[in-house]
Design an enzyme around this catalytic site. Structure first.
Site, PDB file in Angstrom:
ATOM      1  CD  GLU A 125      -2.491  -1.087   2.781  1.00 54.35           C
ATOM      2  OE1 GLU A 125      -2.197  -0.118   3.401  1.00 54.35           O
ATOM      3  OE2 GLU A 125      -3.222  -2.226   3.149  1.00 54.35           O
ATOM      4  CE  LYS A 138       6.091   5.002   6.725  1.00 56.94           C
ATOM      5  NZ  LYS A 138       5.193   6.249   6.951  1.00 56.94           N
ATOM      6  CG  ASP A 145       4.636  12.278   4.957  1.00 54.33           C
ATOM      7  OD1 ASP A 145       4.671  11.585   6.156  1.00 54.33           O
ATOM      8  OD2 ASP A 145       5.660  12.956   4.401  1.00 54.33           O
ATOM      9  CE1 TYR A 159      -3.086   4.450   7.124  1.00 55.52           C
ATOM     10  CE2 TYR A 159      -3.151   2.228   8.712  1.00 55.52           C
ATOM     11  CZ  TYR A 159      -2.754   3.761   8.393  1.00 55.52           C
ATOM     12  OH  TYR A 159      -1.905   4.449   9.358  1.00 55.52           O
ATOM     13  CE  LYS A 192      10.454   6.723   6.464  1.00 55.58           C
ATOM     14  NZ  LYS A 192       9.912   7.071   7.605  1.00 55.58           N
ATOM     15  CB  CYS A 232       8.825  50.172   0.999  1.00 52.68           C
ATOM     16  SG  CYS A 232       8.141  49.323  -0.459  1.00 52.68           S
ATOM     17  CB  CYS A 245       6.471  53.334  -2.186  1.00 55.86           C
ATOM     18  SG  CYS A 245       6.365  52.677  -0.442  1.00 55.86           S
ATOM     19  CB  CYS A 268       5.541  48.404   2.119  1.00 53.27           C
ATOM     20  SG  CYS A 268       5.052  50.018   1.556  1.00 53.27           S
ATOM     21  CB  CYS A 306       3.509  50.902  -1.629  1.00 56.29           C
ATOM     22  SG  CYS A 306       4.734  50.042  -2.341  1.00 56.29           S
TER      23      CYS A 306
HETATM   24  S1  IVH Z   1      -0.058   0.478   8.787  1.00 61.37           S
HETATM   25  C1  IVH Z   1       0.335  -1.670  12.424  1.00 61.37           C
HETATM   26  N1  IVH Z   1      -0.444   1.413   6.128  1.00 61.37           N
HETATM   27  O1  IVH Z   1       3.003   4.964   8.519  1.00 61.37           O
HETATM   28  C2  IVH Z   1       0.255  -1.301  11.179  1.00 61.37           C
HETATM   29  N2  IVH Z   1       0.444   2.636   7.982  1.00 61.37           N
HETATM   30  O2  IVH Z   1       5.648   4.600   9.852  1.00 61.37           O
HETATM   31  C3  IVH Z   1      -0.047   0.349  11.151  1.00 61.37           C
HETATM   32  N3  IVH Z   1       0.966   5.025   7.394  1.00 61.37           N
HETATM   33  O3  IVH Z   1       1.965   5.072  11.917  1.00 61.37           O
HETATM   34  C4  IVH Z   1       0.407   1.054  10.054  1.00 61.37           C
HETATM   35  N4  IVH Z   1       0.238   4.957   5.294  1.00 61.37           N
HETATM   36  O4  IVH Z   1       0.513   6.551  10.236  1.00 61.37           O
HETATM   37  C5  IVH Z   1      -0.034   1.643   7.595  1.00 61.37           C
HETATM   38  N5  IVH Z   1      -1.147   2.295   4.129  1.00 61.37           N
HETATM   39  C6  IVH Z   1      -0.359   2.450   5.233  1.00 61.37           C
HETATM   40  C7  IVH Z   1      -0.063   3.663   5.816  1.00 61.37           C
HETATM   41  C8  IVH Z   1       0.484   3.739   7.035  1.00 61.37           C
HETATM   42  C9  IVH Z   1       0.750   5.813   6.212  1.00 61.37           C
HETATM   43  C10 IVH Z   1       1.738   5.650   8.634  1.00 61.37           C
HETATM   44  C11 IVH Z   1       0.900   5.244   9.737  1.00 61.37           C
HETATM   45  C12 IVH Z   1       2.081   4.572  10.636  1.00 61.37           C
HETATM   46  C13 IVH Z   1       3.300   5.060  10.170  1.00 61.37           C
HETATM   47  C14 IVH Z   1       4.277   4.007  10.121  1.00 61.37           C
END
Ligand code: IVH
Length: 661
Positions: free
Chosen positions: A110, A112, A114, A220, A308, A402, A405, A420, A425
């Site tokens: 999935e 991840k 942010d 998720y 990551k 400024c 002006c 300003c 201006c």
């Molecule tokens: S699963 C026990 N799935 O990433 C499993 N986490 O670095 C819990 N996050 O704290 C997490 N997308 O806030 C999961 N598709 C995803 C995610 C996800 C973002 C975040 C989540 C977690 C952090 C871990």
């Protein structure tokens, strides 16, 4: 006869379905206006029969009272974190550890997201609490704020006794850019990235403020579910989707760690094209039975890992610092750098936001600096690299006057910006005019920065309202302006007098009031004069308008200098009226459009605004309900789908024709 209670329930059901289609499926079934009418009817019904109001009614999303503090919530079970992987080898090690207990392994990969982790609790089908992750054991109760996020269902589609889910709240990249731009204009500190912006927006004590930020969510995970057995992550995602949650549709199954790694690489190459920021890929063992066997450590599960992405950062040289004066008088430094390619584009400029920040980061002209893109879009200097200094670097000194002006610069208390304060201006005037004439405001074709520069510098325009006094002779005297283009521009200025009130309200550049709020306002007040006497109470009675915005609107119309400008605009013949619904039979009323590819002159935002202003709706996926697909260069799969479904295809020129028909 339908009883009020039955009617309220019908309306709620319809509004829920439309919210789901609009915010989750991205495939609206009705126009905004039809939606507003349903909402209006429900609001009135609930006003007449307050005993019928339920906490999960769609009317209860905004309007929660400001809190003094967030209450702690102890999670039923700890919200775990994830171990990280930074290479294929790390993934192989993870897979090897798992292989000891399970021979045949299937993974789900999935994106991840942010953002900020949250836990939602539903009882008997209704959302009862929403909590941040906090330290994993105790989080904060942010229920009122979470309710403002329209893609989060307040009620499940198939109610169950108890369901607890986990997901991520995020801020889309476009919203992050909009919010930071607004913050910069208001002299406030900007957010470093969309994650901080999402966290900051969720931690507002006044839910009205959260409601102003277009937050979104992906769910998720299921933490607790009574009465159902789901055997795999894949089934979990399917179940969440069926219950009406926003689920990221990019999840994929992989029958080996090698395949999972391929997905990681593919997502990494696509990350800049997504409308939200991802910082990696989460790889989860699919089978719940296998997960149970592996168990968790105190910190993280053994059955999942976060791959990551490497940080995208580049070194480059700071060549100069440009000082600009904005529309609101803010004087801000911009870094001019040796061009470098970064996260998909070439970067040579970056806002340094304010002089305090330049001092804090000790950034000097001539420095080697480390650059990244905040929110994947906005170039930003992370820090200077003083170890590479030659000694010839120059400090950046905030100006005392400024630069345009020559007025004394002020540093208003509580702001990070210097300003300003001279409203005449030329720099401020120019920026205000550029904004006034822009497509989302009064849309004056041909009145761009180059012309505005000359008009101001030659003293032909000294105030906003002077625009409407310009004569053909004035315009013909400008560089590169023949009699024909002068006549065209004059006509465009004249035409702008007919713009509806919401555009004029946007164009005035009232603090905290953008195009969306202007529309909201003009649904209630449809003459410019209505705003002269408006009170904060009347404004905050509109559900989406909070006290900061209301105060700003009242202050704007009470300020004598603004009153003069507004009066003179009206005297010059600017309309100042919002057409009522009977008058708004516009070329695109009720039509659904989809944009794909890059258009030759319009940005996606501009095209969307134009379409919406003419009564149309823009959605992101092509379906049988789409009326037109507007295609630019390098269109995506939406183009193929449109051809398949036989939907009318337009290029930019055809779109513009349609808009002006
Ligand atoms: S699963 C026990 N799935 O990433 C499993 N986490 O670095 C819990 N996050 O704290 C997490 N997308 O806030 C999961 N598709 C995803 C995610 C996800 C973002 C975040 C989540 C977690 C952090 C871990």
């Amino acid at each position: 006869m339908t009883s009020p209670q039955e009617r309220a329930e019908q309306l709620r059901e319809q509004l829920r379905t439309h919210d789901h289609h609009y915010y989750v499926l991205d495939d609206p079934l009705i126009s905004d206006r039809e939606y507003d009418l349903l909402m209006q009817e429900l609001l009135e019904l609930e006003k007449k029969h307050p005993e019928l109001i339920t906490s999960d009614s769609p009317t209860q999303r905004v309007g929660g009272k400001p809190l003094d503090k967030f209450n702690p919530i102890v999670h039923r079970q700890p919200l775990l974190s994830l171990d990280n992987a930074f290479s294929f080898k790390d993934l192989q090690d993870f897979d090897r550890r798992i292989s000891r207990s399970t021979a045949q392994r299937e993974y789900v990969a999935e994106m991840k997201i942010d953002g900020v982790s949250i836990a939602l609790v539903y009882e008997k089908g209704s959302l009862v609490t929403a909590a941040t992750r906090g330290d994993g054991v105790v989080g904060e109760d942010v229920t009122a704020n979470i309710k403002t996020i329209r893609s989060i269902p307040l009620r499940l589609r198939t109610p169950v006794e108890r369901l607890e889910v986990r997901g991520e709240i995020y801020m889309p990249k476009a919203e992050f850019v909009r919010l930071n731009q607004q913050k910069e204009e208001q002299g406030e500190r900007v957010f470093a990235n969309p994650r901080n912006a999402a966290a900051g927006s969720l931690r507002q004590l006044d839910p009205h403020i959260t409601a102003q930020r277009a937050l979104a969510a992906f769910i998720y995970d299921i933490l607790y579910l009574e009465g159902h057995h789901l055997a795999s992550q894949w089934e979990v995602l399917q179940y969440l989707h069926e219950q009406g949650f926003p689920v990221n549709r990019e999840a994929r199954r992989a029958d080996s760690i090698d395949k999972a790694f391929d997905i990681c690489q593919e997502y990494q190459s696509r990350r800049h094209d997504l409308p939200y920021e991802i910082d990696g890929v989460v790889i989860k063992l699919n089978s719940m039975a296998e997960r149970a066997e592996l168990g968790t450590t105190t910190r993280s599960p053994r059955w999942a890992i976060a791959f990551k992405f490497p940080a995208e950062e580049k070194e480059t040289r700071l060549l100069a610092v440009e000082i600009n004066v904005g529309r609101t008088g803010i004087i801000a430094p911009t870094a001019i750098m040796e061009p470098v390619s970064l996260a998909g584009t070439t970067v040579s400029r970056a806002s340094l936001h304010n002089f305090d920040l330049v001092r804090e980061k000790d950034i000097r002209i001539g420095d080697l600096v480390l650059l990244r893109k905040a929110g994947d879009i906005i170039p930003e200097i992370i820090k200077s690299l003083p170890e590479h200094r030659s000694g010839k670097e120059e400090e950046v000194i905030p100006p005392a006057l400024c630069p345009v002006c020559g007025s004394q610069v002020v540093h208003p208390p509580g702001e990070v910006a210097i300003r300003c304060e001279n409203i005449s201006c030329p720099a401020r005037l120019k920026e205000s005019l550029i904004f006034y004439a822009s497509r989302s405001a009064m849309d004056i074709d041909g009145l761009g920065p180059a012309i505005i520069d000359q008009l101001v510098e030659r003293g032909l325009v000294g105030k906003l309202e002077d625009l409407y006094r310009l004569q053909a002779g004035d315009l013909e005297s400008l560089e590169r302006m023949g009699p024909k283009s002068a006549a065209n521009l004059l006509r465009a200025i004249e035409d702008s007098k007919e713009r509806p009130l919401h555009r004029l309200i946007t164009a005035l550049g009232i603090r905290h009031v953008g195009a969306k709020t202007a529309r909201l306002l003009t649904q209630r007040f449809n003459r410019l004069e209505d705003f002269f006497q408006v009170t904060e109470e009347e404004l905050t009675a509109i559900p989406e308008i909070g006290s900061i915005m209301a105060a700003s609107i009242v202050a704007f119309f009470q300020e004598p200098r603004n009153r003069i400008t507004v009066d003179r605009l009206l005297q010059a013949g600017v309309n100042g009226l919002e057409p009522t619904s009977e008058q708004t039979d516009q070329p695109l009323t009720g039509k659904v459009l989809v944009l794909t590819g890059t258009l030759p002159t319009l940005s996606r935002n501009e095209a969307t605004e134009l379409i919406e202003a003419r009564g149309g709706q823009v959605t992101s996926s092509v379906s049988r309900k789409t009326d037109y697909v507007v295609v630019g260069s390098e269109p995506g799969s939406k183009y193929d789908k449109a051809v398949q479904l036989g939907i009318t295809i337009l290029d930019e020129e055809a779109l513009l024709k349609l808009l002006h028909s």
